[in-house]
Design a protein around this motif. Structure first.
Motif, PDB file in Angstrom:
ATOM      1  N   GLU A 258      23.344 -17.899   7.916  1.00  0.00           N
ATOM      2  CA  GLU A 258      22.436 -18.608   7.006  1.00  0.00           C
ATOM      3  C   GLU A 258      22.173 -17.843   5.717  1.00  0.00           C
ATOM      4  O   GLU A 258      21.636 -18.400   4.753  1.00  0.00           O
ATOM      5  CB  GLU A 258      21.105 -18.915   7.695  1.00  0.00           C
ATOM      6  CG  GLU A 258      20.387 -17.710   8.274  1.00  0.00           C
ATOM      7  CD  GLU A 258      20.769 -17.459   9.720  1.00  0.00           C
ATOM      8  OE1 GLU A 258      20.001 -16.781  10.415  1.00  0.00           O
ATOM      9  OE2 GLU A 258      21.834 -17.970  10.139  1.00  0.00           O
ATOM     10  N   THR A 259      22.519 -16.545   5.682  1.00  0.00           N
ATOM     11  CA  THR A 259      22.328 -15.784   4.439  1.00  0.00           C
ATOM     12  C   THR A 259      23.406 -16.096   3.410  1.00  0.00           C
ATOM     13  O   THR A 259      23.256 -15.763   2.235  1.00  0.00           O
ATOM     14  CB  THR A 259      22.334 -14.284   4.735  1.00  0.00           C
ATOM     15  OG1 THR A 259      23.590 -13.910   5.304  1.00  0.00           O
ATOM     16  CG2 THR A 259      21.210 -13.923   5.691  1.00  0.00           C
ATOM     17  N   VAL A 260      24.491 -16.714   3.841  1.00  0.00           N
ATOM     18  CA  VAL A 260      25.556 -17.095   2.913  1.00  0.00           C
ATOM     19  C   VAL A 260      25.235 -18.489   2.386  1.00  0.00           C
ATOM     20  O   VAL A 260      25.160 -19.449   3.157  1.00  0.00           O
ATOM     21  CB  VAL A 260      26.928 -17.072   3.615  1.00  0.00           C
ATOM     22  CG1 VAL A 260      28.032 -17.436   2.631  1.00  0.00           C
ATOM     23  CG2 VAL A 260      27.190 -15.710   4.229  1.00  0.00           C
ATOM     24  N   THR A 261      25.007 -18.597   1.064  1.00  0.00           N
ATOM     25  CA  THR A 261      24.610 -19.866   0.461  1.00  0.00           C
ATOM     26  C   THR A 261      25.606 -20.275  -0.613  1.00  0.00           C
ATOM     27  O   THR A 261      26.271 -19.429  -1.224  1.00  0.00           O
ATOM     28  CB  THR A 261      23.208 -19.759  -0.163  1.00  0.00           C
ATOM     29  OG1 THR A 261      23.209 -18.705  -1.136  1.00  0.00           O
ATOM     30  CG2 THR A 261      22.164 -19.477   0.911  1.00  0.00           C
ATOM     31  N   ALA A 262      25.676 -21.564  -0.835  1.00  0.00           N
ATOM     32  CA  ALA A 262      26.594 -22.094  -1.846  1.00  0.00           C
ATOM     33  C   ALA A 262      26.189 -21.618  -3.228  1.00  0.00           C
ATOM     34  O   ALA A 262      25.013 -21.596  -3.582  1.00  0.00           O
ATOM     35  CB  ALA A 262      26.603 -23.616  -1.785  1.00  0.00           C
ATOM     36  N   GLY A 263      27.182 -21.222  -4.017  1.00  0.00           N
ATOM     37  CA  GLY A 263      26.939 -20.764  -5.374  1.00  0.00           C
ATOM     38  C   GLY A 263      26.758 -19.266  -5.503  1.00  0.00           C
ATOM     39  O   GLY A 263      26.758 -18.736  -6.618  1.00  0.00           O
ATOM     40  N   SER A 264      26.600 -18.548  -4.374  1.00  0.00           N
ATOM     41  CA  SER A 264      26.373 -17.110  -4.435  1.00  0.00           C
ATOM     42  C   SER A 264      27.706 -16.357  -4.407  1.00  0.00           C
ATOM     43  O   SER A 264      28.733 -16.884  -3.985  1.00  0.00           O
ATOM     44  CB  SER A 264      25.501 -16.656  -3.263  1.00  0.00           C
ATOM     45  OG  SER A 264      26.131 -16.933  -2.027  1.00  0.00           O
ATOM     46  N   GLU A 265      27.659 -15.104  -4.871  1.00  0.00           N
ATOM     47  CA  GLU A 265      28.828 -14.233  -4.818  1.00  0.00           C
ATOM     48  C   GLU A 265      28.822 -13.460  -3.510  1.00  0.00           C
ATOM     49  O   GLU A 265      27.760 -13.066  -3.010  1.00  0.00           O
ATOM     50  CB  GLU A 265      28.837 -13.261  -6.002  1.00  0.00           C
ATOM     51  CG  GLU A 265      29.388 -13.844  -7.275  1.00  0.00           C
ATOM     52  CD  GLU A 265      29.733 -12.757  -8.283  1.00  0.00           C
ATOM     53  OE1 GLU A 265      30.735 -12.923  -8.996  1.00  0.00           O
ATOM     54  OE2 GLU A 265      29.006 -11.752  -8.350  1.00  0.00           O
TER      55      GLU A 265
END
Length: 570
Positions: free
Chosen positions: A131-138
Motif C-alpha cells: 500500500e506504500t506504492v502509489t500511482a504517480g510516485s517514483e
C-alpha cells in the motif's frame, strides 16, 4: 686448649675471622637483595609498560578489525549493481489468479511502471508494504527490476493549467504552446479540491498530475472572499441601494415568481459615477446581502477582479483569464451559491473597440466577455457587476440590455446624505470631549451638533467655499463649490483626520496635565474640513479642464478653461 688461655690466643683469632666472613656474607646478601628489589621494580615497570602496550595493541586490533569489516562492506556494496528509477503508473494488489488467463506470478502484488521509456509490470518486494506504492510516485528498482524503495512524487517537472475536470480521476491540462493533455491525478491529489485554472505539476511521460502549485496567475487578479460590508455601512445612497436590491435580491428571494412571469434575473449591473462615492462598497454589500436571504443559501462568493492586472502582454492570456474566471464562477454557482463577479475600473479592460485611445487588445477582450455573458453555458446564480467613473469609455455592446442591463448612477451625496455618512463614522463609541457633552447635555446630542456644523461647513454656498471657476466654449462661466466635489471617501477622510487631531491635542495636553480629558471636539471637525479643502486646491487640472471635470463626475458644456479660486483657502 686450656680454658684459662689468655686473650689474643689462636682461638680468638679464629672467631674474629669467622665474624668477618659472616659480616661479609651479610653485606653481600644485602647488596644482592637490594639488586633483586631493584630488578623486581624494573620488572614491574616493564610489566606495566608491556600491559599498556598490550592494551594499545588490543585497541589497534579492534579498530583494525572494524575498518576491515567496513572495508569489506564497502567492497560488497561497490560490487552491487546500481538501482534504477521508475515512475509508478498503477498498483495491483494480490488476488487469486485465473489459471486460464495467467500464471500465478501475475496475481502477486505488482505495479505497472514506466522504466526508461518502457511500460512494464514488475513485482513489489515482499519486504515492502504494497500500500506504500502509489500511482504517480517514483520508486527504486533492483537489478531484477523489482520495487525495493518508494521515493514519493518528483518535486520538479513541467507545469500545466487545469482546463476542465473530466471526472474524479482525469484532468484536461493545457501545457506549453496551448497543447492539451488528458492526465490522471496522482494519489496525493485525490483528496484535494482542484478547480479550473489551477496550476499543477505534470509528468507528461507517465500521464500524471503529481502536485498542486501555488503559482500566481489567475489568483493574482481574482480575490475570492466573503465581504463583511453590508448596506447598513453605506450612507446617503438609499435610492441606489433600493434599485440594486430590486435587481439582485428579488430573483433569489422569489425565484418561483420570476419563473411564473417568465422573467429572468439581470445578468449584469453597471455602477457608474464619480470616484469615492461607494461603488465598490455597494458591490461588496450585494454579495453579503445574498447570504442567508434565499432558501438554503448560507454562503456567497465575491470574485473581485483587479482589472489592470488582468491584462497580459502575451496574446490570448487575458482572454484565458476571463474564461477561467467565469468557469470558476459557474463551478461555485452550480452548488446553488450566488456568485458576484466584480470588475472594478471596468473602462481599463473593456474600452470601446476602435476608439484609438488604447492598444488593440480590447478587440479580443470585449468579445470574450460578451461570449461569457451571452454564451451557451448558462450564468445561473452569477451576477456581473462593473464599476467605472468613465462609463463613456466602455464598449456600448457591453452596456446594451441583456448584458449589463441595469445601470445605476452612484452620485455624490447631498447634505442629507452627508449627514447619514457622518452618523456612520461618528457615533457614541467614539470618545467625545467632556466639554462638548457638558455643553449639549449628552454624548449623542453633542455628536448631532458636530454633524450639523460639519454639514453646514461642507455644503454652504458662501464665498469662502468657492472652489473653481469654469469657462465654457460659449464664453459663459460657472463657479463650482467644494460641496460639488464632496464624496463618501472625502467625508471618511475628514472624520479620520478629526480623530487624529483629537489624539494629537490630547497627547500634547497630557504632557502638561495628566488629568487632561480626551475626545473629539467640534473644533477638531471644523479644522479637519478646512485642511481637507486646502489640500483639494492642488487637485484641479487646469491644462485639461474638460477631462478633469468629466473624471470628477460633472457633466455639461465643453469647458475650455479652469481657474482655482484661492479664496477657498480662507
Amino acid at each position: 686448649m686450656s680454658e684459662n688461655a689468655p686473650i689474643g690466643t689462636p682461638q680468638e683469632s679464629v672467631s674474629a675471622e669467622t665474624h668477618r666472613d659472616l659480616q661479609h656474607k651479610y653485606d653481600s646478601t644485602r647488596r644482592r637483595l637490594a639488586t633483586l628489589v631493584e630488578d623486581n621494580r624494573k620488572l614491574r615497570a616493564d610489566l606495566e609498560t608491556a600491559s599498556r602496550n598490550n592494551r594499545r595493541m588490543v585497541d589497534i586490533l579492534n579498530l583494525t578489525r572494524e575498518e576491515i569489516a567496513d572495508l569489506k562492506d564497502s567492497i560488497a556494496d561497490n560490487a552491487q549493481p546500481p538501482f534504477s528509477f521508475a515512475t509508478v503508473l498503477g498498483v495491483h494488489t494480490a488476488r487469486e489468479h485465473n489459471p486460464d488467463l495467467e500464471l500465478p506470478a501475475v496475481a502477486r502484488p505488482s505495479a505497472d511502471i514506466l522504466y526508461s521509456g518502457r511500460k512494464m509490470r514488475t513485482h513489489i518486494s515482499p519486504m515492502l508494504k504494497a500500500e506504500t506504492v502509489t500511482a504517480g510516485s517514483e520508486v527504486l528498482l533492483d537489478e531484477g527490476l523489482s520495487i525495493i524503495g518508494v521515493l514519493g512524487t518528483n518535486p520538479t517537472g513541467e507545469t500545466g493549467r487545469v482546463k476542465e475536470l473530466l471526472d474524479a480521476e482525469r484532468l484536461l491540462i493545457v501545457g506549453r504552446s496551448d497543447d492539451e493533455h488528458v492526465v490522471k491525478r496522482a494519489a496525493e491529489l485525490h483528496d484535494l479540491r482542484i478547480r479550473v485554472g489551477d496550476a499543477v505539476l505534470v509528468d507528461y511521460r507517465s500521464g500524471y498530475a503529481t502536485q498542486m502549485l501555488d503559482v500566481s496567475d489567475v489568483q493574482d487578479v481574482m480575490l475570492e472572499e466573503i465581504p463583511d460590508a453590508t448596506f447598513d455601512d453605506i450612507g446617503g445612497l438609499g435610492e441606489q441601494i433600493e434599485q440594486i436590491r430590486d435587481s439582485v435580491e428579488l430573483p433569489f428571494l422569489y425565484p418561483q415568481l420570476y419563473q411564473e412571469h417568465h422573467l429572468e434575473a439581470p445578468k449584469g449591473i453597471l455602477l457608474y459615477g464619480p470616484p469615492g462615492t461607494g461603488k465598490t462598497l455597494i458591490a461588496k454589500a450585494v454579495a453579503q446581502s445574498l447570504t442567508g436571504r434565499a432558501d438554503g443559501v448560507d454562503h456567497s462568493y465575491f470574485l473581485n477582479i483587479k482589472g489592470p492586472e488582468l491584462l497580459n502582454k502575451y496574446v490570448g492570456e487575458t482572454e484565458r483569464h476571463i474564461r477561467t474566471i467565469f468557469s470558476r464562477a459557474r463551478e461555485m454557482a452550480s452548488d446553488g451559491y450566488p456568485v458576484v463577479i466584480f470588475f472594478d475600473e471596468m473602462e481599463s479592460l473593456f474600452r470601446t473597440r476602435g476608439s484609438g485611445t488604447s492598444s488593440d487588445v480590447e478587440t479580443t477582450i470585449v468579445p470574450q466577455l460578451l461570449a461569457e455573458i451571452d454564451g451557451v453555458e448558462s450564468l445561473q446564480n452569477v451576477i456581473v457587476i462593473g464599476a467605472s467613473n468613465r462609463e463613456d469609455m466602455i464598449d456600448p455592446a457591453i452596456l446594451r440590455p441583456g448584458r449589463l442591463d441595469v445601470k445605476i448612477r452612484v452620485d455624490r451625496p447631498n447634505a442629507a446624505g452627508a449627514k447619514e455618512i457622518l452618523k456612520i463614522y461618528l457615533d457614541t463609541q467614539v470618545p467625545i470631549h467632556p466639554d462638548e457633552i457638558v455643553e449639549h447635555g449628552r454624548a449623542q446630542a453633542a455628536i448631532d451638533h458636530m454633524i450639523d456644523q460639519a454639514v453646514e461647513a461642507l455644503y454652504s454656498r458662501g464665498e469662502q467655499n468657492q472652489f473653481v471657476e469654469v469657462t465654457y466654449q460659449d464664453g459663459t462661466t460657472n463657479v463650482l463649490y467644494f460641496a460639488d466635489f464632496v464624496s463618501g471617501a472625502t467625508i471618511s477622510n475628514i472624520v479620520d483626520r478629526t480623530k487624529r487631531l483629537a489624539i494629537k491635542d490630547y497627547l500634547e495636553a497630557h504632557a502638561h496635565d495628566v488629568h487632561s480629558a480626551k475626545g473629539v471636539k467640534s473644533s477638531h471637525l471644523l479644522r479637519a474640513i478646512h485642511e481637507e479643502q486646502a489640500q483639494q486646491l492642488d487637485l484641479p487640472d487646469t491644462a485639461a479642464p474638460q477631462q478633469w471635470l468629466r473624471l470628477a463626475g460633472h457633466r455639461g458644456a465643453q469647458a475650455v478653461a479652469l481657474r482655482v479660486l484661492q479664496k477657498g483657502q480662507g
